[in-house]
Scaffold this active site. Structure first.
Site, PDB file in Angstrom:
ATOM      1  N   HIS A 155       0.834  -1.207   0.000  1.00  0.00           N
ATOM      2  CA  HIS A 155       0.000   0.000   0.000  1.00  0.00           C
ATOM      3  C   HIS A 155       0.869   1.258   0.000  1.00  0.00           C
ATOM      4  O   HIS A 155       0.594   2.214  -0.734  1.00  0.00           O
ATOM      5  CB  HIS A 155      -0.932   0.006   1.215  1.00  0.00           C
ATOM      6  CG  HIS A 155      -2.109  -0.902   1.073  1.00  0.00           C
ATOM      7  ND1 HIS A 155      -2.000  -2.279   1.135  1.00  0.00           N
ATOM      8  CD2 HIS A 155      -3.440  -0.639   0.886  1.00  0.00           C
ATOM      9  CE1 HIS A 155      -3.196  -2.825   0.991  1.00  0.00           C
ATOM     10  NE2 HIS A 155      -4.095  -1.854   0.840  1.00  0.00           N
ATOM     11  N   HIS A 205       1.182  -3.995   9.235  1.00  0.00           N
ATOM     12  CA  HIS A 205       2.615  -3.842   8.952  1.00  0.00           C
ATOM     13  C   HIS A 205       3.333  -3.242  10.148  1.00  0.00           C
ATOM     14  O   HIS A 205       2.718  -2.571  10.992  1.00  0.00           O
ATOM     15  CB  HIS A 205       2.838  -2.930   7.738  1.00  0.00           C
ATOM     16  CG  HIS A 205       2.526  -3.578   6.427  1.00  0.00           C
ATOM     17  ND1 HIS A 205       3.310  -4.565   5.876  1.00  0.00           N
ATOM     18  CD2 HIS A 205       1.501  -3.376   5.558  1.00  0.00           C
ATOM     19  CE1 HIS A 205       2.781  -4.944   4.717  1.00  0.00           C
ATOM     20  NE2 HIS A 205       1.685  -4.241   4.508  1.00  0.00           N
TER      21      HIS A 205
END
Length: 415
Positions: A155, A205
């Site tokens: 992303h 993450h």
């Protein structure tokens, strides 16, 4: 002058094509023979894993400030900068008349997706463990993302590349001054930071993953800005475009690193690899008909908003029908072709008759396979997943219909 440049670029591409394909083929051989993926993983994975474990307490502390509104905001933001969103958005960009921007963003996204997922699977580093980290997966897409490895954050990488290229395109082809430049840079920086924070907040993450994604994105964007005009000239009027891109697509499937454990990353790559090929093939065939600089833009007298809405209402069902039909056809045709040519195949889900556990071929069948069977026996795989080919064909067909079939229908309907 531009036409002369394109023609000159196309005339000298034969050596470049051969060198590029030879380089990829050489990498496939070297990576397999010397075990380069395994060696690189042994060097990088332990360090990344230690960083993720060390950052886990900080992520837990960061997540103490949580609220339903923040969950929804960062989940929505992740959807807006995800690959499925761009996949749905890009056809609208093509049909609005902004073909150059659409094809460049498509190819850039395919490039980002391949490199980002290749690094993910090569390193095979874990995401932050949940629990203790609170992982928020509001959509099916996020649940599939959670099954992938962590570093780098796709992303963050995609946001840097696509926002950076969009800003470059607007500043290059639109009116701008110092205020617009500063505003654009600020918005791009803010979006990247919000996406990075969101990936940590959602438990998807670590900070190391996000920083790696941003750094990879900056490098890829810089490279793309240096070559995008050459790529576009080649797609429009280069030599052997379809043959070269098909060969490159095939080699990139073999060049993709094998992860420590299977993940959906390769499936995403295959889909976007097919999209890139379909776009390139369709643009190369129909550039002067539907995608040249003189096509009408949305909100112009030639393409008012009502006509664009008509395009969307006609185009979306058409490309979905093409995707469905191409998948059904390839599920029947590819296994027949592979069996006829003696290529050993299995199927992970699409073709039950070729499930990996089945013994689909015996020794007498192998003897009849002839030369191709001997050629494929030289490769490390004992059998090839036919689902990869099916997935490639259906997404290539979908992309081709976006830039070739559907614009032809628009012309016929005067849309």
């Amino acid at each position: 002058m531009e036409a002369v440049t394109v023609a000159a670029g196309g005339a000298g591409l034969t050596k470049w094509q051969a060198a590029a394909l030879s380089a990829v083929a050489g990498w496939v051989w070297a990576a397999s023979f010397f075990g380069l993926t395994r060696r690189a993983r042994a060097l990088v994975q332990p360090w990344v894993t230690r960083r993720v474990l060390a950052e886990t307490p900080s992520i837990v502390r960061f997540q103490r400030v949580h609220h339903k509104l923040l969950d929804n905001f960062f989940s929505l933001l992740s959807c807006v900068v995800s690959v499925p969103f761009y996949t749905g958005f890009l056809p609208l960009l093509f049909w609005s008349g902004h073909s150059k921007l659409a094809r460049q963003m498509t190819l850039l996204m395919a490039f980002c997706d391949y490199l980002g997922n290749s690094v993910k699977d090569a390193v095979s580093a874990p995401r932050p463990s949940s629990p203790p980290v609170r992982r928020v997966t509001a959509t099916e897409d996020e649940k599939e993302n959670a099954m992938e490895y962590g570093l780098p954050s796709s992303h963050a990488l995609n946001t840097v590349c696509l926002m950076g290229y969009l800003l470059h395109y607007v500043l290059t082809y639109g009116p701008h001054d110092s205020v617009i430049v500063a505003t654009g840079l600020s918005l791009a920086f803010l979006l990247v930071m919000l996406v990075g924070l969101g990936r940590i907040y959602l438990g998807m993450h670590s900070l190391t993953d996000v920083i790696a994604g941003i750094c990879f994105g900056i490098v890829i964007l810089a490279f793309w800005l240096a070559v995008h005009n050459y790529v576009d000239a080649f797609v429009i009027s280069g030599q052997n475009v379809t043959t070269f891109w098909a060969s490159l697509s095939l080699l990139l499937c073999f060049a993709y690193p094998k992860p420590e454990f299977p993940t959906p990353s390769f499936e995403y790559h295959t889909a976007f690899n097919g999209v890139a090929f379909g776009i390139v093939y369709g643009i190369q065939q129909t550039y002067f008909h539907f995608h040249n600089p003189d096509v009408p833009l949305i909100f112009s007298p030639q393409l008012p908003l009502i006509a664009f809405v008509g395009r969307v209402l006609v185009g979306i069902p058409t490309i979905l029908v093409v995707k469905f039909c191409s998948k059904a056809l390839s599920k029947w045709l590819l296994p027949v072709m592979c069996s006829t040519l003696g290529i050993p195949i299995v199927s992970s889900c699409y073709v039950p008759a070729f499930k990996a556990s089945d013994k689909s071929k015996d020794k007498s069948d192998a003897k009849q396979a002839g030369y191709l069977q001997k050629v494929f026996s030289l490769f490390p795989q004992k059998a090839y997943d036919v689902d990869t080919g099916i997935r490639f064909v259906q997404y290539a067909s979908l992309a081709w219909s976006v830039v070739d079939l559907v614009p032809a229908i628009f012309t016929h309907l005067n849309l």
